[in-house]
Scaffold this active site. Sequence first.
Site, short mmCIF file in Angstrom:
data_model
loop_
_atom_site.label_atom_id
_atom_site.label_comp_id
_atom_site.label_asym_id
_atom_site.label_seq_id
_atom_site.Cartn_x
_atom_site.Cartn_y
_atom_site.Cartn_z
N SER A 254 0.85 -1.19 0.00
CA SER A 254 0.00 0.00 0.00
C SER A 254 0.88 1.24 0.00
O SER A 254 2.11 1.13 0.03
CB SER A 254 -0.90 0.01 1.24
N LYS A 255 0.24 2.38 0.03
CA LYS A 255 0.99 3.65 -0.03
C LYS A 255 2.01 3.76 1.09
O LYS A 255 3.03 4.40 0.95
CB LYS A 255 0.01 4.83 0.06
N ARG A 256 1.70 3.11 2.21
CA ARG A 256 2.63 3.12 3.34
C ARG A 256 4.01 2.61 2.94
O ARG A 256 5.02 2.95 3.54
CB ARG A 256 2.11 2.17 4.43
N HIS A 257 4.02 1.72 1.95
CA HIS A 257 5.29 1.11 1.55
C HIS A 257 6.07 1.96 0.55
O HIS A 257 7.08 1.54 0.03
CB HIS A 257 5.04 -0.27 0.94
N GLY A 258 5.56 3.15 0.27
CA GLY A 258 6.25 4.01 -0.70
C GLY A 258 5.45 4.12 -1.97
O GLY A 258 4.23 3.93 -1.96
#
Length: 491
Positions: A254-258
């Site tokens: 997800s966006k959390r991962h970049g």
Amino acid sequence: MANEVRVRFAPSPTGPFHIGGARSALFNWLFARKMGGKMILRIEDTDLERSSRESEENIKAALKWLGMNWDEGIDVGGENGPYRQTERLEIYKKYTEKLLAEGKAYYCYCTDEELEAERQALVAEGKMPRYMGKCRHLTPEQVEQYKAEGRKPTVRFKVPADKQILVRDMVRGDVVFDSNGIGDFVIVKSDGIPTYNYAVVIDDALMHITHVIRAEEHLSNTPRQCLIYDALGFEKPTFGHISLILGKDHTKMSKRHGATSVDQYRQLGYLPEAIDNFLALLGWAPNSEQEIFSMDELVKEFSMDHVAKNPAVFDIDKLNWINQHYMRKLSRDEFYEAAKPHMVKKGFITGEEFGDKLEWLKDVVATAQQHVSYAAQVPDDVAMYFTDNFDFENDDAKNVLLEETVPQVIRLLFDKLPKLEVLDGPSVKATFKAIQKETKLGGKNVFMPIRVALTGNQHGPELAEMVPLLGLARTVSRIKNSLDKVGVQLY
Ligand code: GLU
């Protein structure tokens, strides 16, 4: 051709083009090319609210950028069009009428509130929530009543009871589903727009798709699709559900991962061949230990047999490593072109430079080529060539200039540099050697003060590379400024 392999990529144009979508496209493309088959690009835009032409354009641009062409579909046309689902509504309608006439589907007048109440009641009883078929057997009077109330019906597919549904999957093997776990599902919404599970079957069948390669999240949709294939008398394709992509912490990417969209990577200056290479390895493993593959090599090596069932982990370090490999192989000019937009963005260049200035810029930018992972990193890497006014990184750096041997070293440097015939790597190195010899100081005592005085930092690129690029005047004035700042007198 009778046994021709035909695959499709069928994105929903509802937002940024996700890296997972690109991976699905790539596996389809590689499979098609490997098998000498055809790749079809179909746009699944039945979510009217979320679909946009902008997103569709974005997907097409990304596929082209990644070097994936398509033989049939949107823009290129073909015998089985149209290739945008909202342009195929008449086609779906024909099949819906057939299913209704054959009693394989029915109108459902339930309201959202009624459906929600049913769902909650089932949950309260500890049962799996699903539609229990209330509208399967409406009397003509009930139908009239609902119509009079102004209710707009959906069309539901009548799921046969007690059926084992076999999904043949190239990645997962045979997967069996029980039809009793599936409630009658909506195939056409009340606004006349077909649902994904319905349109996808009609399209795949009419477009003669032989292999459906897509993300694992669609595996649970597949039994519903199989039921529709059977109901319409269509032959089923072979399926291949490729695993989820997880972040390094093994949770769903997800966006959390970049960065998660292809465009973000493009904007950061990743190279398309590196992205392809990396995506291919997300779930597919070659026979050997080889990790660097050109597109041609991938086509040759790729096989669905080597696509793994278990989730693929998105390892950004690996992507960076692969990208660095491709960056290093660029020519001086190509590398400059790759770095240029990032240099402009940072305000270091206008992008309009020419002549000597341009050659100098190319040389400066080239100093970053061997160690950056992607082009957006270049400006920071070469920033010191564009900033004559810098601060010392810390007190340690400052203290380097306060060593008592510093004035002597710098005096010698200022004496020798202007006398050089050419200011280049070898002549600068020879100068340092000579200073060492005359002062009997260790290398560090010579290099470090010069480095700190030139850049404010104790680490950085080779001085022999830096000094010629800065040139004599800037080298001298930078060093003078730094010494002034810490109050060191030269003479
Ligand atoms: N439009 C669907 C998606 O983007 C396609 C799924 C499929 O390939 O069947 O997820």
